[in-house]
Scaffold this motif. Structure first.
Motif, mmCIF file in Angstrom:
data_model
loop_
_atom_site.group_PDB
_atom_site.id
_atom_site.type_symbol
_atom_site.label_atom_id
_atom_site.label_comp_id
_atom_site.label_asym_id
_atom_site.label_seq_id
_atom_site.Cartn_x
_atom_site.Cartn_y
_atom_site.Cartn_z
ATOM 1 N N ASN A 1 43.941 31.907 31.377
ATOM 2 C CA ASN A 1 44.682 33.112 31.726
ATOM 3 C C ASN A 1 46.061 32.758 32.262
ATOM 4 O OD1 ASN A 1 42.375 35.253 31.603
ATOM 5 N ND2 ASN A 1 41.514 33.603 32.845
ATOM 6 N N TYR A 2 46.970 33.747 32.276
ATOM 7 C CA TYR A 2 48.259 33.637 32.950
ATOM 8 C C TYR A 2 48.216 34.613 34.114
ATOM 9 C CZ TYR A 2 53.358 33.777 33.689
ATOM 10 O OH TYR A 2 54.619 33.728 34.237
ATOM 11 N N LEU A 3 48.158 34.086 35.338
ATOM 12 C CA LEU A 3 47.993 34.885 36.546
ATOM 13 C C LEU A 3 49.200 34.622 37.436
ATOM 14 C CD1 LEU A 3 44.281 33.822 37.132
ATOM 15 C CD2 LEU A 3 45.093 35.821 35.845
ATOM 16 N N HIS A 4 49.937 35.683 37.787
ATOM 17 C CA HIS A 4 51.210 35.428 38.458
ATOM 18 C C HIS A 4 51.651 36.623 39.293
ATOM 19 C CE1 HIS A 4 53.452 37.640 35.129
ATOM 20 N NE2 HIS A 4 52.291 37.372 34.541
ATOM 21 N N GLU A 5 52.578 36.354 40.215
ATOM 22 C CA GLU A 5 53.153 37.381 41.088
ATOM 23 C C GLU A 5 52.073 38.178 41.833
ATOM 24 O OE1 GLU A 5 56.206 35.570 39.801
ATOM 25 O OE2 GLU A 5 55.020 36.466 38.186
ATOM 26 N N GLY B 1 47.773 38.538 48.983
ATOM 27 C CA GLY B 1 48.459 38.021 47.806
ATOM 28 C C GLY B 1 47.806 36.789 47.220
ATOM 29 N N HIS B 2 46.643 36.988 46.561
ATOM 30 C CA HIS B 2 45.900 35.892 45.929
ATOM 31 C C HIS B 2 45.901 36.092 44.414
ATOM 32 C CE1 HIS B 2 44.286 35.054 49.935
ATOM 33 N NE2 HIS B 2 43.861 36.311 50.005
ATOM 34 N N ASN B 3 46.232 35.049 43.669
ATOM 35 C CA ASN B 3 46.075 35.150 42.220
ATOM 36 C C ASN B 3 44.602 35.194 41.832
ATOM 37 O OD1 ASN B 3 48.600 35.226 40.613
ATOM 38 N ND2 ASN B 3 49.131 33.457 41.860
ATOM 39 N N ILE B 4 43.801 34.324 42.432
ATOM 40 C CA ILE B 4 42.345 34.383 42.266
ATOM 41 C C ILE B 4 41.720 34.381 43.651
ATOM 42 C CG2 ILE B 4 40.257 33.231 41.410
ATOM 43 C CD1 ILE B 4 41.984 31.878 39.296
ATOM 44 N N SER C 1 42.044 21.365 35.144
ATOM 45 C CA SER C 1 43.107 21.485 34.128
ATOM 46 C C SER C 1 43.900 22.783 34.246
ATOM 47 C CB SER C 1 42.515 21.349 32.719
ATOM 48 O OG SER C 1 41.864 20.105 32.563
ATOM 49 N N ASN C 2 44.219 23.166 35.481
ATOM 50 C CA ASN C 2 45.067 24.323 35.711
ATOM 51 C C ASN C 2 46.475 23.871 36.097
ATOM 52 O OD1 ASN C 2 42.910 26.603 35.767
ATOM 53 N ND2 ASN C 2 42.098 25.070 37.172
ATOM 54 N N LEU C 3 47.477 24.675 35.762
ATOM 55 C CA LEU C 3 48.848 24.480 36.225
ATOM 56 C C LEU C 3 49.108 25.510 37.312
ATOM 57 C CD1 LEU C 3 51.751 23.380 36.131
ATOM 58 C CD2 LEU C 3 52.193 24.971 34.235
ATOM 59 N N MET C 4 49.430 25.047 38.528
ATOM 60 C CA MET C 4 49.650 25.944 39.654
ATOM 61 C C MET C 4 51.007 25.658 40.283
ATOM 62 S SD MET C 4 45.870 25.873 41.488
ATOM 63 C CE MET C 4 45.452 24.163 41.126
ATOM 64 N N TYR C 5 51.777 26.720 40.522
ATOM 65 C CA TYR C 5 53.072 26.524 41.171
ATOM 66 C C TYR C 5 53.527 27.817 41.843
ATOM 67 C CZ TYR C 5 54.982 28.753 36.934
ATOM 68 O OH TYR C 5 55.252 29.625 35.898
ATOM 69 N N GLY C 6 54.419 27.652 42.826
ATOM 70 C CA GLY C 6 55.039 28.797 43.468
ATOM 71 C C GLY C 6 54.142 29.581 44.404
ATOM 72 N N ILE D 1 48.773 29.502 36.817
ATOM 73 C CA ILE D 1 48.639 30.331 38.018
ATOM 74 C C ILE D 1 49.902 30.144 38.854
ATOM 75 C CG2 ILE D 1 47.171 30.893 39.972
ATOM 76 C CD1 ILE D 1 44.914 29.323 38.574
ATOM 77 N N ALA D 2 50.651 31.225 39.058
ATOM 78 C CA ALA D 2 51.990 31.070 39.619
ATOM 79 C C ALA D 2 52.346 32.168 40.607
ATOM 80 C CB ALA D 2 53.026 31.061 38.494
ATOM 81 N N ASN D 3 53.142 31.792 41.605
ATOM 82 C CA ASN D 3 53.841 32.737 42.478
ATOM 83 C C ASN D 3 52.897 33.701 43.190
ATOM 84 O OD1 ASN D 3 56.251 31.553 41.591
ATOM 85 N ND2 ASN D 3 56.415 32.984 39.875
ATOM 86 N N GLY D 4 52.044 33.133 44.010
ATOM 87 C CA GLY D 4 51.199 33.937 44.890
ATOM 88 C C GLY D 4 51.757 33.901 46.300
ATOM 89 N N ILE D 5 51.966 35.065 46.891
ATOM 90 C CA ILE D 5 52.467 35.113 48.261
ATOM 91 C C ILE D 5 51.581 34.293 49.190
ATOM 92 C CG2 ILE D 5 52.818 36.654 50.251
ATOM 93 C CD1 ILE D 5 55.042 36.814 48.205
#
Length: 218
Positions: A105-109, A117-120, A178-183, A157-161
């Motif tokens: 998935n693409y989970l962001h903002e 403010g949680h992506n997951i 194997s996840n990419l997490m940033y921000g 997974i990006a940009n979670g407060i």
């Protein structure tokens, strides 16, 4: 329809986008996206949707909502190939989850509103339980239910407060792979009795405070 035989899915309910199309659901008020509010659907697949909530970002609401949710004692819940953004919790599989899969998935903002403010936000529920099973001082879940077997794999997974992934136990046998997490302020946070679990092959950058937090506050 999804069919649960004991603890095993013999058939699934599929909520799928048509091949080559991207259903785009936009929300501009305090509301939830897709899911099962009272947490009653096991053996379900949600695949290929775009869900975006704009009201937290533009300041026209205060609570926001959950993007995709399923709360209860749930077996075989699969969230895959979805683009979810702007909610206070983009994905909210809550309470006793068994064999939940969050894939590609693409989970962001994920923004602060009704939650932080949680992506997951992967939650468990064990009233009266305490600590890590088998350790001194721990109290087993009176219901005997403890979330296990969740796979979070291959997501951006990006940009979670607050967090990219927040797992709040007690739960066991969780795989974060194997996840990419940033921000995110805190990319990965394990709380309250996460045990016998694996975090591997992830890429994390541009985090606010710490890459991996462990907090046993129960």
């Amino acid at each position: 329809a999804g069919t649960l035989n004991g603890t095993t899915c013999s058939a699934f309910s599929y909520y799928l986008s048509y091949p080559g199309e991207l259903p785009d659901f936009e929300y501009n008020t305090d509301s939830h996206g897709m899911g099962f509010a009272s947490g009653t659907q096991s053996c379900a697949v949600i695949d290929g949707f775009k869900l975006h909530q704009s009201c937290l970002e533009n300041g026209t609401c205060s609570g926001g909502g959950y993007g995709i949710r399923n709360s209860g004692t749930i077996y075989g819940f699969i969230i895959s190939h979805d683009d979810v953004s702007g909610f206070t919790d983009n994905l909210f599989p809550q309470f006793n989850q068994f064999g939940t899969k969050i894939l590609h998935n693409y989970l962001h903002e994920a923004l602060a509103g009704g939650d932080f403010g949680h992506n997951i936000y992967l939650g468990s529920d064990c009233p009266g339980g305490l600590g890590v099973p088998g350790q001194t001082g721990s109290i087993a879940c009176p219901s005997g239910a403890e979330s296990s077997g969740t796979i979070i794999q291959g997501n951006i997974i990006a940009n979670g407060i607050n967090t990219c992934i927040h797992a709040n136990g007690p739960m066991q046998n969780i795989l974060v792979d194997s996840n990419l997490m940033y921000g995110c302020n805190s990319p990965l946070l394990f709380q309250s009795g996460i045990n016998h679990s694996t975090v591997q092959n992830n890429v994390v950058h541009t985090s606010g405070v710490k890459v991996f937090g462990l907090n046993d506050y129960a």
